[in-house]
Motif scaffolding. Structure first.
Motif: not given
Length: 157
Positions: A97, A99, A132-134, A140
């Motif tokens: 994953t 980020a 994912t963008t958080e 991040s």
């Protein structure tokens, strides 16, 4: 079978190229680091070394050693695969994953999987790469860095 977990994060930096999963990605920034700062491959390396109980990336490829300055992390991954091969282990599966608030990584994920397939000597069906963008949270999410995690399952050859 052996399980390993890897994590890496690097801060963003103008005037550096962005390399993730061995792919140079068009971006207004890159990542600061001694090597090419490829957090994806660094997380994978640490996951493999962890599964082998063989230390971590810093022990095998220290940033105090000038031979690793600006090195392509795919070279480090291949050296790690040599360690895995000597231990008579191979990839059963790996889940990664990334980020990152930006850039959008979806267009690059399949190319990352292909690089990993080649370097890990395994099938793409054994490799998952997600982004994912958080949601604007954390280092991040706020665009101050990019992080990656990897979980690997190794099996005896």
């Amino acid at each position: 079978m052996r399980i390993g977990h890897g994590y890496d994060v690097h801060r963003t930096e103008k005037d550096r190229k962005l390399v993730l999963g061995g792919i140079e990605i068009e971006s207004e920034f890159g990542l600061l680091g001694h090597s090419d700062a490829d957090v994806v491959l660094h997380a994978v390396i640490d996951a493999i070394l962890g599964a082998l109980a063989a230390g971590d990336i810093g022990q095998h490829f220290p940033d105090s050693d000038s031979q690793y300055k600006n090195i392509d992390s795919r070279i480090l991954l291949r050296k790690t695969v040599d360690i895995m091969d000597r231990a008579k282990m191979e990839i059963a599966n790996i889940d990664i994953t990334i980020a990152a608030a930006k850039p959008k990584l979806q267009p690059y994920l399949e190319d990352m999987r292909e690089n990993l397939r080649q370097d890990l000597h395994t099938s793409k069906k054994n490799i998952s790469v997600k982004a994912t963008t958080e949601e604007g949270l954390g280092v991040s999410g706020k665009g101050k860095g990019i992080a990656a995690t990897a979980v690997v399952l190794l099996k005896s050859i």
